[in-house]
Design an enzyme around this catalytic site. Structure first.
Site, PDB file in Angstrom:
ATOM      1  N   ASN A   1       0.856  -1.062   0.065  1.00 36.64           N
ATOM      2  CA  ASN A   1      -0.014   0.003   0.004  1.00 36.64           C
ATOM      3  C   ASN A   1       0.839   1.269   0.006  1.00 36.64           C
ATOM      4  O   ASN A   1       1.467   1.630   1.077  1.00 36.64           O
ATOM      5  CB  ASN A   1      -0.791   0.075   1.254  1.00 36.64           C
ATOM      6  CG  ASN A   1      -1.789   1.129   1.320  1.00 36.64           C
ATOM      7  OD1 ASN A   1      -1.947   1.919   0.421  1.00 36.64           O
ATOM      8  ND2 ASN A   1      -2.396   1.538   2.546  1.00 36.64           N
ATOM      9  N   TRP A   2       0.875   1.894  -1.030  1.00 36.06           N
ATOM     10  CA  TRP A   2       1.840   2.941  -1.362  1.00 36.06           C
ATOM     11  C   TRP A   2       1.140   4.309  -0.595  1.00 36.06           C
ATOM     12  O   TRP A   2       1.841   5.378  -0.443  1.00 36.06           O
ATOM     13  CB  TRP A   2       2.065   3.295  -2.836  1.00 36.06           C
ATOM     14  CG  TRP A   2       2.887   2.192  -3.576  1.00 36.06           C
ATOM     15  CD1 TRP A   2       3.300   1.011  -2.956  1.00 36.06           C
ATOM     16  CD2 TRP A   2       3.272   2.186  -4.751  1.00 36.06           C
ATOM     17  NE1 TRP A   2       3.937   0.444  -3.787  1.00 36.06           N
ATOM     18  CE2 TRP A   2       4.082   1.029  -4.853  1.00 36.06           C
ATOM     19  CE3 TRP A   2       3.115   3.004  -5.804  1.00 36.06           C
ATOM     20  CZ2 TRP A   2       4.406   0.616  -6.136  1.00 36.06           C
ATOM     21  CZ3 TRP A   2       3.800   2.675  -7.092  1.00 36.06           C
ATOM     22  CH2 TRP A   2       4.447   1.580  -7.412  1.00 36.06           C
ATOM     23  N   LYS A   3      -0.016   4.436  -0.196  1.00 38.21           N
ATOM     24  CA  LYS A   3      -0.706   5.365   0.456  1.00 38.21           C
ATOM     25  C   LYS A   3      -0.594   6.761  -0.393  1.00 38.21           C
ATOM     26  O   LYS A   3      -0.549   6.693  -1.564  1.00 38.21           O
ATOM     27  CB  LYS A   3      -0.107   5.678   1.895  1.00 38.21           C
ATOM     28  CG  LYS A   3      -0.344   4.483   2.691  1.00 38.21           C
ATOM     29  CD  LYS A   3       0.049   4.350   4.205  1.00 38.21           C
ATOM     30  CE  LYS A   3      -0.180   3.099   4.919  1.00 38.21           C
ATOM     31  NZ  LYS A   3      -0.039   3.373   6.258  1.00 38.21           N
TER      32      LYS A   3
ATOM     33  N   HIS B   1      -9.579   0.890   5.137  1.00 37.93           N
ATOM     34  CA  HIS B   1      -7.984   0.899   5.807  1.00 37.93           C
ATOM     35  C   HIS B   1      -8.546   2.052   7.086  1.00 37.93           C
ATOM     36  O   HIS B   1      -9.286   3.048   6.975  1.00 37.93           O
ATOM     37  CB  HIS B   1      -7.023   1.493   4.772  1.00 37.93           C
ATOM     38  CG  HIS B   1      -5.616   1.526   5.371  1.00 37.93           C
ATOM     39  ND1 HIS B   1      -5.347   2.602   6.110  1.00 37.93           N
ATOM     40  CD2 HIS B   1      -4.720   0.703   5.088  1.00 37.93           C
ATOM     41  CE1 HIS B   1      -4.237   2.327   6.388  1.00 37.93           C
ATOM     42  NE2 HIS B   1      -3.610   1.040   5.779  1.00 37.93           N
TER      43      HIS B   1
ATOM     44  N   GLU C   1      -4.899  -5.145  10.589  1.00 39.79           N
ATOM     45  CA  GLU C   1      -4.162  -4.057  10.943  1.00 39.79           C
ATOM     46  C   GLU C   1      -4.046  -3.044  12.263  1.00 39.79           C
ATOM     47  O   GLU C   1      -5.086  -2.492  12.209  1.00 39.79           O
ATOM     48  CB  GLU C   1      -3.729  -2.935   9.643  1.00 39.79           C
ATOM     49  CG  GLU C   1      -3.726  -3.594   8.422  1.00 39.79           C
ATOM     50  CD  GLU C   1      -3.100  -2.342   7.371  1.00 39.79           C
ATOM     51  OE1 GLU C   1      -2.168  -2.146   7.052  1.00 39.79           O
ATOM     52  OE2 GLU C   1      -4.051  -1.394   7.143  1.00 39.79           O
TER      53      GLU C   1
ATOM     54  N   GLY D   1       2.689   2.435  10.924  1.00 43.82           N
ATOM     55  CA  GLY D   1       3.454   3.831  10.550  1.00 43.82           C
ATOM     56  C   GLY D   1       4.220   4.321  11.873  1.00 43.82           C
ATOM     57  O   GLY D   1       4.875   5.453  11.957  1.00 43.82           O
TER      58      GLY D   1
ATOM     59  N   SER E   1       3.654  -1.984  10.268  1.00 40.29           N
ATOM     60  CA  SER E   1       5.219  -2.125  10.329  1.00 40.29           C
ATOM     61  C   SER E   1       5.861  -3.412   9.981  1.00 40.29           C
ATOM     62  O   SER E   1       6.770  -3.910  10.880  1.00 40.29           O
ATOM     63  CB  SER E   1       5.706  -1.503  11.752  1.00 40.29           C
ATOM     64  OG  SER E   1       5.044  -0.275  11.907  1.00 40.29           O
TER      65      SER E   1
ATOM     66  N   GLY F   1       5.094   1.435   4.481  1.00 36.45           N
ATOM     67  CA  GLY F   1       6.331   2.032   4.103  1.00 36.45           C
ATOM     68  C   GLY F   1       7.274   1.149   3.517  1.00 36.45           C
ATOM     69  O   GLY F   1       7.983   1.577   2.581  1.00 36.45           O
TER      70      GLY F   1
END
Length: 251
Positions: free
Chosen positions: A9-11, A95, A167, A173, A212, A234
């Site tokens: 997920n590149w957000k 999400h 999640e 993050g 993470s 990330g």
């Protein structure tokens, strides 16, 4: 046997230049043949990513879609049918950043989930608790409610063609990660909740862990019996790190 999956997920990250660089890195990865790999770029770059990854066994999905399946008068939204037309095969639903920041509630997410499936997209339903909820001992209650909302409205059969990602909000993050056993406990509870309705669906649905995840902890996390891969944040912005996580899933 459930086929492992790793999704990036590149957000809200990337420019045309940085996306091109990431695509180039992904193209040069040696990915394990037994793992389904997907990326979820910002919608502006979906076509660039699809074109850039042609010939590579990496699916492309969207991070969000509209509550209506077909195009129409809904300013600022993207219909699932339009995502399919663009070449997407998956979409994230619920999400925690959409739930927490954008105020999306279960009723809206049920509609998004159904609209996506109606167009042939595979929804990836994201569930998870905040740190406050975990410390209050409400993790399974919160996750069970988020999952149960879909089951109640659409039926457990909806998960026969879907993916679920657990999640924990406190681990997204932050650098914090649920221990493999903490993650496994929630994944097991999710599968048991589904099994109470339909054991075949429960056995077949893939449950991903997100929060993470890095190459350094992926092997231990993915070694848990009810963790079928990861939804990576990330670390998915670094092709080499993402590739290492994919290989961990293949092991």
């Amino acid at each position: 046997m459930r086929r492992p999956m790793v999704a990036g997920n590149w957000k809200m990250h990337g420019t045309r230049a940085s996306v091109a660089e990431l695509i180039n890195g992904l193209r040069h990865l040696a990915l394990p043949s037994g793992v389904d790999v997907a990326v979820f770029p910002p919608c502006l770059y979906i076509n660039q990513v699809i074109d850039g990854l042609k010939g590579k066994s990496i699916s492309v999905g969207a991070q969000n879609s509209a509550v209506e399946s077909m195009q129409g008068a809904l300013t600022g939204e993207i219909a699932p049918s339009q995502l399919v037309d663009a070449g997407c095969s998956l979409v994230l639903v619920g999400h925690s950043e959409r739930r927490q920041i954008m105020g999306e509630r279960d009723g809206m997410l049920n509609r998004k989930f159904a609209a996506a499936q109606a167009c042939g997209l595979i929804p990836v339903l994201c569930v998870g608790e905040t740190l406050e909820q975990r410390e209050a001992g409400k993790t399974l209650e919160v996750v069970g409610r988020q999952l149960g909302s879909i089951i109640e409205e659409l039926g457990v059969g909806a998960f026969a063609n879907a993916v679920i990602a657990y999640e924990p909000v406190w681990a997204i993050g932050t650098g914090l990660t649920a221990t493999p056993q903490q993650a496994q406990d929630v994944h097991k509870a999710i599968r048991e909740q589904l099994a109470a309705e339909n054991s075949e669906v429960a056995r077949g649905v893939r449950l991903l862990y997100g929060g993470s995840v890095k190459a350094a902890n992926a092997v231990e996390l993915f070694g848990m019996p009810d963790i079928d891969g990861g939804l990576i944040g990330g670390a998915s912005l670094n092709a080499d790190e993402f590739g290492a996580i994919c290989r961990a899933a293949g092991n």
